[in-house]
Design a protein around this motif. Structure first.
Motif, PDB file in Angstrom:
ATOM      1  N   GLY A 190       0.813  -1.215   0.000  1.00  0.00           N
ATOM      2  CA  GLY A 190       0.000   0.000   0.000  1.00  0.00           C
ATOM      3  C   GLY A 190       0.843   1.259   0.000  1.00  0.00           C
ATOM      4  N   VAL A 191       1.903   1.265   0.782  1.00  0.00           N
ATOM      5  CA  VAL A 191       2.785   2.434   0.845  1.00  0.00           C
ATOM      6  C   VAL A 191       3.478   2.659  -0.495  1.00  0.00           C
ATOM      7  CG1 VAL A 191       4.876   3.381   1.907  1.00  0.00           C
ATOM      8  CG2 VAL A 191       3.163   2.256   3.322  1.00  0.00           C
ATOM      9  N   PHE A 192       4.020   1.587  -1.084  1.00  0.00           N
ATOM     10  CA  PHE A 192       4.724   1.714  -2.366  1.00  0.00           C
ATOM     11  C   PHE A 192       3.786   2.225  -3.458  1.00  0.00           C
ATOM     12  CE2 PHE A 192       7.730  -1.971  -1.009  1.00  0.00           C
ATOM     13  CZ  PHE A 192       8.366  -1.106  -0.137  1.00  0.00           C
ATOM     14  N   GLY A 193       2.601   1.628  -3.537  1.00  0.00           N
ATOM     15  CA  GLY A 193       1.645   2.027  -4.559  1.00  0.00           C
ATOM     16  C   GLY A 193       1.171   3.448  -4.384  1.00  0.00           C
ATOM     17  N   MET A 194       0.919   3.853  -3.130  1.00  0.00           N
ATOM     18  CA  MET A 194       0.455   5.209  -2.851  1.00  0.00           C
ATOM     19  C   MET A 194       1.508   6.242  -3.233  1.00  0.00           C
ATOM     20  SD  MET A 194      -2.210   6.739  -1.453  1.00  0.00           S
ATOM     21  CE  MET A 194      -2.911   5.719  -0.179  1.00  0.00           C
ATOM     22  N   GLN A 195       2.752   5.953  -2.925  1.00  0.00           N
ATOM     23  CA  GLN A 195       3.844   6.867  -3.242  1.00  0.00           C
ATOM     24  C   GLN A 195       3.906   7.135  -4.742  1.00  0.00           C
ATOM     25  OE1 GLN A 195       5.759   8.210  -0.871  1.00  0.00           O
ATOM     26  NE2 GLN A 195       7.347   9.212  -2.074  1.00  0.00           N
ATOM     27  N   ALA A 196       3.783   6.095  -5.521  1.00  0.00           N
ATOM     28  CA  ALA A 196       3.872   6.249  -6.976  1.00  0.00           C
ATOM     29  C   ALA A 196       2.634   6.916  -7.559  1.00  0.00           C
ATOM     30  CB  ALA A 196       4.080   4.884  -7.623  1.00  0.00           C
ATOM     31  N   ALA A 197       1.455   6.493  -7.118  1.00  0.00           N
ATOM     32  CA  ALA A 197       0.212   6.999  -7.706  1.00  0.00           C
ATOM     33  C   ALA A 197       0.004   8.485  -7.443  1.00  0.00           C
ATOM     34  CB  ALA A 197      -0.970   6.200  -7.175  1.00  0.00           C
ATOM     35  N   GLY A 247       2.773   4.518 -13.650  1.00  0.00           N
ATOM     36  CA  GLY A 247       2.481   4.903 -12.274  1.00  0.00           C
ATOM     37  C   GLY A 247       1.668   3.853 -11.541  1.00  0.00           C
ATOM     38  N   GLY A 248       0.703   3.268 -12.228  1.00  0.00           N
ATOM     39  CA  GLY A 248      -0.108   2.219 -11.622  1.00  0.00           C
ATOM     40  C   GLY A 248       0.596   0.884 -11.535  1.00  0.00           C
ATOM     41  N   SER A 249       1.535   0.640 -12.436  1.00  0.00           N
ATOM     42  CA  SER A 249       2.218  -0.661 -12.446  1.00  0.00           C
ATOM     43  C   SER A 249       3.119  -0.849 -11.231  1.00  0.00           C
ATOM     44  CB  SER A 249       3.033  -0.823 -13.731  1.00  0.00           C
ATOM     45  OG  SER A 249       4.098   0.105 -13.774  1.00  0.00           O
ATOM     46  N   MET A 274       2.214  -0.293  -8.178  1.00  0.00           N
ATOM     47  CA  MET A 274       1.353  -0.992  -7.223  1.00  0.00           C
ATOM     48  C   MET A 274       1.184  -2.454  -7.627  1.00  0.00           C
ATOM     49  SD  MET A 274      -0.579  -0.452  -4.502  1.00  0.00           S
ATOM     50  CE  MET A 274      -1.218  -1.821  -3.576  1.00  0.00           C
ATOM     51  N   GLY A 275       0.929  -2.689  -8.893  1.00  0.00           N
ATOM     52  CA  GLY A 275       0.723  -4.057  -9.364  1.00  0.00           C
ATOM     53  C   GLY A 275       1.942  -4.934  -9.154  1.00  0.00           C
ATOM     54  N   LEU A 276       3.109  -4.409  -9.490  1.00  0.00           N
ATOM     55  CA  LEU A 276       4.344  -5.174  -9.300  1.00  0.00           C
ATOM     56  C   LEU A 276       4.661  -5.374  -7.822  1.00  0.00           C
ATOM     57  CD1 LEU A 276       6.737  -3.805 -12.070  1.00  0.00           C
ATOM     58  CD2 LEU A 276       6.147  -6.195 -11.681  1.00  0.00           C
ATOM     59  N   SER A 277       4.352  -4.370  -7.000  1.00  0.00           N
ATOM     60  CA  SER A 277       4.612  -4.491  -5.565  1.00  0.00           C
ATOM     61  C   SER A 277       3.755  -5.590  -4.952  1.00  0.00           C
ATOM     62  CB  SER A 277       4.347  -3.153  -4.862  1.00  0.00           C
ATOM     63  OG  SER A 277       5.228  -2.153  -5.330  1.00  0.00           O
ATOM     64  N   VAL A 278       2.474  -5.624  -5.338  1.00  0.00           N
ATOM     65  CA  VAL A 278       1.567  -6.656  -4.832  1.00  0.00           C
ATOM     66  C   VAL A 278       2.076  -8.043  -5.217  1.00  0.00           C
ATOM     67  CG1 VAL A 278      -0.730  -7.665  -5.139  1.00  0.00           C
ATOM     68  CG2 VAL A 278      -0.493  -5.229  -4.694  1.00  0.00           C
ATOM     69  N   ALA A 279       2.361  -8.231  -6.500  1.00  0.00           N
ATOM     70  CA  ALA A 279       2.789  -9.545  -6.981  1.00  0.00           C
ATOM     71  C   ALA A 279       4.146  -9.943  -6.403  1.00  0.00           C
ATOM     72  CB  ALA A 279       2.851  -9.538  -8.506  1.00  0.00           C
ATOM     73  N   SER A 280       5.075  -9.003  -6.335  1.00  0.00           N
ATOM     74  CA  SER A 280       6.439  -9.314  -5.902  1.00  0.00           C
ATOM     75  C   SER A 280       6.510  -9.580  -4.405  1.00  0.00           C
ATOM     76  CB  SER A 280       7.377  -8.171  -6.281  1.00  0.00           C
ATOM     77  OG  SER A 280       7.378  -7.967  -7.678  1.00  0.00           O
ATOM     78  N   LEU A 281       5.828  -8.769  -3.599  1.00  0.00           N
ATOM     79  CA  LEU A 281       5.826  -8.999  -2.154  1.00  0.00           C
ATOM     80  C   LEU A 281       5.131 -10.313  -1.813  1.00  0.00           C
ATOM     81  CD1 LEU A 281       5.122  -5.368  -0.903  1.00  0.00           C
ATOM     82  CD2 LEU A 281       7.144  -6.731  -0.358  1.00  0.00           C
ATOM     83  N   GLY A 282       4.056 -10.614  -2.551  1.00  0.00           N
ATOM     84  CA  GLY A 282       3.383 -11.892  -2.345  1.00  0.00           C
ATOM     85  C   GLY A 282       4.273 -13.062  -2.707  1.00  0.00           C
ATOM     86  N   LEU A 283       4.944 -12.954  -3.825  1.00  0.00           N
ATOM     87  CA  LEU A 283       5.845 -14.021  -4.272  1.00  0.00           C
ATOM     88  C   LEU A 283       7.037 -14.170  -3.331  1.00  0.00           C
ATOM     89  CD1 LEU A 283       6.390 -16.097  -6.478  1.00  0.00           C
ATOM     90  CD2 LEU A 283       7.546 -14.320  -7.799  1.00  0.00           C
ATOM     91  N   LEU A 284       7.551 -13.053  -2.838  1.00  0.00           N
ATOM     92  CA  LEU A 284       8.680 -13.090  -1.911  1.00  0.00           C
ATOM     93  C   LEU A 284       8.290 -13.780  -0.600  1.00  0.00           C
ATOM     94  CD1 LEU A 284      11.524 -12.254  -0.992  1.00  0.00           C
ATOM     95  CD2 LEU A 284      10.576 -10.013  -0.384  1.00  0.00           C
ATOM     96  N   GLY A 285       7.172 -13.354  -0.017  1.00  0.00           N
ATOM     97  CA  GLY A 285       6.744 -13.936   1.254  1.00  0.00           C
ATOM     98  C   GLY A 285       6.361 -15.398   1.124  1.00  0.00           C
TER      99      GLY A 285
END
Length: 265
Positions: free
Chosen positions: A93-100, A126-128, A130-141
């Motif tokens: 949420g923080v990463f996506g908000m910062q970019a958007a 700008g929107g990507s 958030m999308g990459l952060s969601v997918a990458s953090l999920g994949l990392l965890g």
């Protein structure tokens, strides 16, 4: 196939690096004139203040649930997975908000200078983030917990999905309530009483409405997507782990399958 799954966390890290590169690329575009930049900064500041305040409340809930799980469950790593899932969702949420919030004025300026195609490019990148952060953090965890616990105690991974879901409970609803309240308030007071046109930045409620759009549709929706993303993968892993009638080797292959799908994604 098992060896490939071991690299899932690495792909998550690469995705986060790519999201950061895209964010820096978006920041290279001009933000427009002084008025545009001022409005952008006000929206950004308001959105980050809301997010900070919201997360302060959520953290209390997360800590309480973490302590309950830590002392109530036999596998204490499930509580650690719960905490990790919640933190990753908040970071998305923080990463996506910062970019958007920094890409909105840049999108408008790109439309003025170069037209629709360039504006779409800036908005898309700008929107990507958030999308990459969601997918990458999920994949990392998921990748980390799958690597260490899939063959020993696969139930631990369920905690990660539960942590992601707990953030979505608050972020989606909290942001939605805020944006609708600000929207109605700015219309009633600004338009009806003060006679200020709709979406005029002189009306503080309009800034609040734009803040709400960001916290509801970016941080809130991002948490919702993160919860669905992680939850669906964990559900598929849990179904495979529960198949007692098949050999262990085949069961592990089925547990790895959803991880391979999101790695390919």
């Amino acid at each position: 196939m098992g060896n490939l799954v071991n690299y899932s966390a690495l792909l998550g890290i690469i995705g986060l690096i790519l999201a950061y590169i895209i964010y820096k690329y978006v920041m290279t575009f001009p933000s427009g004139n002084e008025t545009m930049t001022e409005i952008m900064n006000r929206i950004h500041e308001g959105a980050m203040v809301f997010l900070k305040r919201e997360y302060k409340i959520i953290v209390i809930f997360i800590v309480v649930v973490f302590l309950i799980l830590f002392f109530a469950l036999e596998s204490r790593m499930s509580s650690v997975a719960f905490l990790t899932g919640a933190v990753c969702s908040m970071l998305a949420g923080v990463f996506g908000m910062q970019a958007a919030t920094y890409s909105n004025a840049r999108t408008a300026q790109a439309a003025v200078e170069h037209g629709q195609a360039k504006a779409l490019t800036v908005a898309f990148f700008g929107g990507s983030v958030m999308g990459l952060s969601v997918a990458s953090l999920g994949l990392l965890g998921l990748g980390v917990f799958f690597y260490f616990f899939s063959g020993k105690d696969p139930v631990v991974i369920n905690g990660f999905a539960m942590g992601a879901s707990s953030i979505a409970l608050f972020a989606r609803v909290g942001g939605g309530i805020f944006t609708k309240t600000a929207d109605v308030g700015s219309d009633l007071v600004g338009k009806m009483e003060a006679g200020i046109p709709e979406d005029d930045p002189r009306n503080p409620g309009v800034i609040a409405d734009n803040v709400g759009d960001n916290v509801g549709d970016i941080a809130g929706m991002g948490a919702d997507l993160y919860e669905s993303y992680c939850g669906s993968v964990v559900a598929a892993i849990a179904i495979a782990a529960a198949m007692t009638e098949i050999p262990s080797a085949h069961k592990m292959m089925l547990m790895q399958l959803p991880m391979l799908f999101i790695m390919a994604g």
